[in-house]
Design a protein around this motif. Structure first.
Motif, PDB file in Angstrom:
ATOM      1  N   PHE A 186      67.478  17.813  32.179  1.00  0.00           N
ATOM      2  CA  PHE A 186      68.409  18.657  32.003  1.00  0.00           C
ATOM      3  C   PHE A 186      69.249  18.111  30.523  1.00  0.00           C
ATOM      4  CE2 PHE A 186      73.253  18.948  32.321  1.00  0.00           C
ATOM      5  CZ  PHE A 186      73.222  20.118  32.385  1.00  0.00           C
ATOM      6  N   PHE A 187      69.136  16.924  30.424  1.00  0.00           N
ATOM      7  CA  PHE A 187      69.898  16.383  29.115  1.00  0.00           C
ATOM      8  C   PHE A 187      68.979  16.709  27.992  1.00  0.00           C
ATOM      9  CE2 PHE A 187      72.309  13.669  31.916  1.00  0.00           C
ATOM     10  CZ  PHE A 187      73.772  13.962  31.558  1.00  0.00           C
ATOM     11  N   HIS A 188      67.427  16.674  28.207  1.00  0.00           N
ATOM     12  CA  HIS A 188      66.805  17.175  27.147  1.00  0.00           C
ATOM     13  C   HIS A 188      67.039  18.826  26.870  1.00  0.00           C
ATOM     14  CE1 HIS A 188      62.786  17.932  25.114  1.00  0.00           C
ATOM     15  NE2 HIS A 188      62.604  18.930  25.888  1.00  0.00           N
ATOM     16  N   GLN A 189      67.109  19.511  27.978  1.00  0.00           N
ATOM     17  CA  GLN A 189      67.370  21.156  27.497  1.00  0.00           C
ATOM     18  C   GLN A 189      68.701  21.264  26.848  1.00  0.00           C
ATOM     19  OE1 GLN A 189      65.354  23.374  27.921  1.00  0.00           O
ATOM     20  NE2 GLN A 189      63.632  22.112  29.068  1.00  0.00           N
ATOM     21  N   VAL A 190      69.855  20.475  27.241  1.00  0.00           N
ATOM     22  CA  VAL A 190      70.989  20.477  26.626  1.00  0.00           C
ATOM     23  C   VAL A 190      70.856  20.158  25.113  1.00  0.00           C
ATOM     24  CG1 VAL A 190      73.265  19.461  26.592  1.00  0.00           C
ATOM     25  CG2 VAL A 190      72.301  19.904  28.653  1.00  0.00           C
ATOM     26  N   LEU A 191      70.183  19.213  24.759  1.00  0.00           N
ATOM     27  CA  LEU A 191      69.923  18.884  23.344  1.00  0.00           C
ATOM     28  C   LEU A 191      69.157  19.920  22.693  1.00  0.00           C
ATOM     29  CD1 LEU A 191      70.586  16.011  22.280  1.00  0.00           C
ATOM     30  CD2 LEU A 191      68.045  15.600  22.131  1.00  0.00           C
ATOM     31  N   LEU A 192      68.312  20.730  23.395  1.00  0.00           N
ATOM     32  CA  LEU A 192      67.535  21.862  22.772  1.00  0.00           C
ATOM     33  C   LEU A 192      68.536  22.725  22.490  1.00  0.00           C
ATOM     34  CD1 LEU A 192      64.064  22.498  24.509  1.00  0.00           C
ATOM     35  CD2 LEU A 192      64.482  22.037  22.112  1.00  0.00           C
ATOM     36  N   SER A 193      69.400  23.097  23.414  1.00  0.00           N
ATOM     37  CA  SER A 193      70.394  24.070  23.291  1.00  0.00           C
ATOM     38  C   SER A 193      71.355  24.001  22.378  1.00  0.00           C
ATOM     39  CB  SER A 193      71.121  24.377  24.531  1.00  0.00           C
ATOM     40  OG  SER A 193      72.035  23.350  24.824  1.00  0.00           O
ATOM     41  N   GLY A 194      71.503  22.352  21.909  1.00  0.00           N
ATOM     42  CA  GLY A 194      72.344  22.258  20.709  1.00  0.00           C
ATOM     43  C   GLY A 194      71.592  22.647  19.416  1.00  0.00           C
ATOM     44  N   LEU A 195      70.160  22.453  19.596  1.00  0.00           N
ATOM     45  CA  LEU A 195      69.433  22.628  18.414  1.00  0.00           C
ATOM     46  C   LEU A 195      69.478  24.053  18.048  1.00  0.00           C
ATOM     47  CD1 LEU A 195      66.569  20.348  18.450  1.00  0.00           C
ATOM     48  CD2 LEU A 195      68.500  20.110  17.112  1.00  0.00           C
ATOM     49  N   TRP A 196      69.377  24.955  19.169  1.00  0.00           N
ATOM     50  CA  TRP A 196      69.424  26.508  19.108  1.00  0.00           C
ATOM     51  C   TRP A 196      70.661  26.862  18.510  1.00  0.00           C
ATOM     52  CZ3 TRP A 196      65.646  29.758  19.062  1.00  0.00           C
ATOM     53  CH2 TRP A 196      64.397  29.339  19.573  1.00  0.00           C
ATOM     54  N   LEU A 197      71.770  26.187  19.078  1.00  0.00           N
ATOM     55  CA  LEU A 197      73.016  26.639  18.530  1.00  0.00           C
ATOM     56  C   LEU A 197      73.354  26.308  16.899  1.00  0.00           C
ATOM     57  CD1 LEU A 197      75.531  27.393  20.544  1.00  0.00           C
ATOM     58  CD2 LEU A 197      76.371  25.041  20.212  1.00  0.00           C
ATOM     59  N   ILE A 198      72.985  25.096  16.556  1.00  0.00           N
ATOM     60  CA  ILE A 198      73.013  24.711  15.140  1.00  0.00           C
ATOM     61  C   ILE A 198      72.461  25.770  14.277  1.00  0.00           C
ATOM     62  CG2 ILE A 198      72.631  22.885  13.289  1.00  0.00           C
ATOM     63  CD1 ILE A 198      73.293  20.936  15.683  1.00  0.00           C
ATOM     64  N   GLY A 199      71.050  26.008  14.702  1.00  0.00           N
ATOM     65  CA  GLY A 199      70.059  26.726  14.040  1.00  0.00           C
ATOM     66  C   GLY A 199      70.612  28.384  13.866  1.00  0.00           C
ATOM     67  N   PHE A 200      71.187  28.710  14.883  1.00  0.00           N
ATOM     68  CA  PHE A 200      71.699  30.068  14.960  1.00  0.00           C
ATOM     69  C   PHE A 200      72.968  30.163  14.043  1.00  0.00           C
ATOM     70  CE2 PHE A 200      69.349  31.922  18.978  1.00  0.00           C
ATOM     71  CZ  PHE A 200      68.572  32.401  18.129  1.00  0.00           C
ATOM     72  N   SER A 201      73.628  29.112  14.145  1.00  0.00           N
ATOM     73  CA  SER A 201      75.102  29.386  13.165  1.00  0.00           C
ATOM     74  C   SER A 201      74.615  29.386  11.940  1.00  0.00           C
ATOM     75  CB  SER A 201      76.054  28.357  13.846  1.00  0.00           C
ATOM     76  OG  SER A 201      75.378  27.021  13.612  1.00  0.00           O
ATOM     77  N   ILE A 202      73.775  28.659  11.612  1.00  0.00           N
ATOM     78  CA  ILE A 202      73.341  28.722  10.061  1.00  0.00           C
ATOM     79  C   ILE A 202      72.816  30.121   9.627  1.00  0.00           C
ATOM     80  CG2 ILE A 202      71.698  27.933   8.411  1.00  0.00           C
ATOM     81  CD1 ILE A 202      71.742  25.235   9.900  1.00  0.00           C
ATOM     82  N   LEU A 203      72.035  30.544  10.593  1.00  0.00           N
ATOM     83  CA  LEU A 203      71.393  31.997  10.254  1.00  0.00           C
ATOM     84  C   LEU A 203      72.523  33.184  10.502  1.00  0.00           C
ATOM     85  CD1 LEU A 203      68.061  32.206  12.144  1.00  0.00           C
ATOM     86  CD2 LEU A 203      68.492  32.314   9.833  1.00  0.00           C
ATOM     87  N   VAL A 204      73.622  32.891  11.121  1.00  0.00           N
ATOM     88  CA  VAL A 204      74.655  33.878  11.361  1.00  0.00           C
ATOM     89  C   VAL A 204      75.370  33.842  10.055  1.00  0.00           C
ATOM     90  CG1 VAL A 204      77.138  34.338  12.224  1.00  0.00           C
ATOM     91  CG2 VAL A 204      75.035  33.665  13.667  1.00  0.00           C
TER      92      VAL A 204
END
Ligand SMILES: Nc1ncnc2c1ncn2[C@@H]1O[C@H](COP(=O)(O)OP(=O)(O)O)[C@@H](O)[C@H]1O
Ligand SMILES: [Mg+2]
Lengths: 263, 381
Positions: free
Chosen positions: A229-247
């Motif tokens: 679960f924590f591994h996935q939370v970390l991954l979701s954090g990376l998606w979040l950061i990547g997408f906010s840059i792309l936005v």
């Protein structure tokens, strides 16, 4: 960080969404119950009528549990704020927000997410109640709901990126529709993603969509360890950061093409 | 800073526009299904130059009126100054910044009010929207109450603040939009046809408010309106736009020169301008024919107007047919000259009809619009 306007926008969005109270609750109720009933009927047909004992390694009871729990997270995923963005770009209504001293992408999200947060709260209460019947860990329901909310943000970010197509083609409707169909399939809200053959699993694993429904359900049902679960939370954090840059990048690149129609 | 210094600063232009042009490109669709198909494989673009090179300065505290026919480019100019769209070329500087950068401090200091555009949320009462705006601009509660009170009282909408916007009438909604647009006390306000849909009293109140706001807060205001009352009562300076070109920048009073009027006549004979100047002892420049005289005089008595020359009329006696075919001649003269000019004119020619136009701003503007027909608007392929 100015929390004052964010809080006010949340309040305002909630008032707006519940301006027609009856309709609001019917919508929530209807969107939860209909897919759940369809799924349960499907499992019933497979097992009781078709005589199967297991489907993709899952028993009848496990599938019923999956459906019940995943319905909670399905309520939290998505929203049409990205469609709203695209429509505002097309019609020129975006101008109303561009001149206010707030980021239009964030503002639209916060106003739009308000009812979702309320629904997430409701689903959490239902989920915790459900966990006693199904023998699940209530704190896991809480963590899973948190992940589902992060999924909601990621979903909107992707929508906001795709909505910039409206700056170039006047419409982003079909792009967003295609995205939503993919999400419906790859988030795990229709079928558990374990139904995917092993050699095709990379398909859903390479999108963030499974974090919306399938991931939270797996954790709530105890199929994921805490470490996973924590591994996935970390991954979701990376998606979040990547997408906010792309936005940021996609909006900065596209806004020059804004026509600001009307007026 | 010392007061003389701040005086100096306020004399700097707050808005500065240099050779600003704006081109809109849009996809051209031919008629019917064929056109729709063509759109798919070979889209055709048409370009329209909405602004053709603008330059002007506006100082802090000025109240400027923007005038022009439909499609002249007024809204486009305001959108560029407010930072909604960038100019295609040239530079606009507002508050020392490029508007299109839309910096946070810039957005806090400006407001754009568009008469035809809804900004508030329809399903909520206005107070809810205003409260959100208060939070967005971080306006102090007491200051906010005071402003809202003042504005609501002035526009007479206090009792409507708690009503859903969608239930309000057009004019009431417009008033709410206005309040929402200026709650943050901007230092520059762009108003695009703000009195549209307002009743006489509300329009008057709004004008009074804008005047006070301009004087007391030294706010810079740019206003477009088709209502010349708005312009005449508020703006010591006007910009007139025609077909994307700035054709006048100055005091409206210079245009309406008191004591001046326009004598319009139609004659049976066809004298040249030179002959008329000689007969009436006027300067050649005082005699003009709108649009080569081919446009029917909208201000003349009935029967000779509205293209009667091309329409078969019931009472088609020769005279009226002839009359309609005759050119309209304008004499730009002093009011006191009218009799002196009519006497020699009547002695030499047969008069079909005549009229006198007061030099109101409205009539001046109308004549300016007439001078260049808007037929040029459209694609410049
Ligand atoms: N986004 C656009 N695409 C194509 N043409 C446009 C666009 N916006 C404005 N125009 C054209 O530019 C001209 C000026 O428009 P506008 O500034 O809105 O005029 P107005 O003076 O009436 O406010 C008009 O002819 C209008 O049709
Ligand atoms: Mg306009």
């Amino acid at each position: 960080m100015n929390w004052q306007w964010r809080w006010a926008a949340l309040k305002n969005g909630f008032q707006d969404a519940t301006a027609y109270r009856i309709e609001f609750f019917f919508e929530v109720f209807g969107s939860a119950v209909t897919p759940a009933i369809i799924q349960i009927m499907l499992w019933y047909a497979l097992f009781q009528v078709g005589g199967a004992s297991q489907v993709a390694g899952l028993s009848y009871n496990e599938l019923i549990h999956y459906t019940l729990v995943s319905t909670l997270f399905t309520q939290v995923r998505g929203g049409n704020n990205d469609f709203e963005l695209s429509e505002m770009i097309r019609s020129g209504a975006l101008s109303n927000y561009l001149l206010r001293p707030v980021g239009v992408v964030e503002f639209t999200y916060i106003r739009g997410v308000a009812p979702k947060i309320f629904i997430a709260g409701l689903c959490l209460v239902v989920g915790i109640a459900l966990s006693f019947f199904l023998g699940l860990n209530p704190t896991r329901i809480l963590g899973a709901m948190g992940l589902a909310m992060v999924g909601n943000i990621i979903h909107y970010q992707l929508g906001a990126i795709l909505a910039t197509a409206a700056f170039h083609w006047e419409e982003a409707y079909s792009v967003l529709m295609v995205k939503n169909m993919l999400v419906a399939f790859l988030s795990g809200e229709l079928i558990p993603l374990t139904f995917f053959p092993e050699k095709w699993a990379w398909i859903w694993k390479s999108t963030p969509f499974y974090l919306y429904v399938f991931g939270p359900t797996q954790y709530a049902l105890g199929k994921w360890t805490d470490a996973e679960f924590f591994h996935q939370v970390l991954l979701s954090g990376l998606w979040l950061i990547g997408f906010s840059i792309l936005v940021r990048v996609s909006w900065a690149l596209s806004i020059r093409r804004y026509q600001s129609l009307g007026g | 800073m010392n007061s003389p210094n701040s005086h100096l600063v306020s004399n700097e232009p707050i808005i500065s526009v240099r050779d600003v042009k704006r081109v809109f490109r849009s996809i051209k669709k031919a008629e019917g299904l064929k056109g729709s198909l063509q759109l798919l494989y070979k889209p055709q673009y048409s370009e329209h130059q909405a602004l053709k090179g603008f330059s002007f300065d506006i100082k802090a505290g000025e109240f400027v009126g923007l005038i022009g026919a439909n499609g002249a480019g007024k809204t486009t100019l305001l959108k560029i100054l407010a930072g909604l769209i960038p100019p295609s070329s040239g530079t606009a500087t507002v508050l020392g910044e490029k508007p299109f950068d839309r910096s946070l401090s810039f957005r806090k200091k400006i407001a754009l009010v568009m008469g035809q555009k809804a900004q508030l949320w329809w399903d909520l009462p206005a107070v809810d929207a205003f409260d959100l705006l208060r939070a967005i601009y971080a306006i102090d509660q007491t200051v906010y109450r005071e402003r809202l009170n003042t504005l609501a009282k002035l526009l007479d909408v206090t009792r409507l603040l708690n009503t859903q916007i969608r239930r309000l009438s057009l004019g009431e909604r417009m008033k709410m939009e206005l309040i929402g647009a200026i709650l943050h006390w901007p230092s520059i306000i762009f108003l695009d046809e703000p009195t549209i849909g307002l009743d006489v009293l509300a329009a008057h109140n709004l004008r009074e408010f804008l005047r006070t706001f301009n004087e007391r807060e030294r706010a810079t205001i740019i206003l477009t309106s088709h209502n010349m009352d708005d312009i005449e009562q508020l703006c010591p300076r006007i910009l007139i736009i025609r077909n994307g070109e700035l054709i006048y920048d100055g005091d409206p009073k210079t245009l309406t020169n008191r004591g001046q009027c326009v004598l319009k006549v139609r004659l049976m004979e066809k004298p040249t301008n030179e002959e008329l100047a000689a007969v009436c002892s006027l300067n050649l420049s005082q005699i003009s024919r709108p649009n080569g005289g081919k446009v029917p005089g909208a201000d003349l008595p009935e029967g000779t107007t509205d293209g009667a020359a091309h329409v078969e009329k019931d009472d088609d006696d020769e005279f009226s047919e002839m009359a309609a075919a005759q050119e309209l001649i304008y004499f730009n003269i002093e009011r006191t000259q009218v009799a002196h000019i009519l006497q020699p004119l009547l002695a030499k020619y047969r008069l079909i009809d005549m009229g006198i136009d007061e030099q109101t701003l409205e009539s001046v503007i109308q004549r300016i619009y007439e001078q260049s027909p808007q037929t040029a608007v459209g694609a410049s392929s």
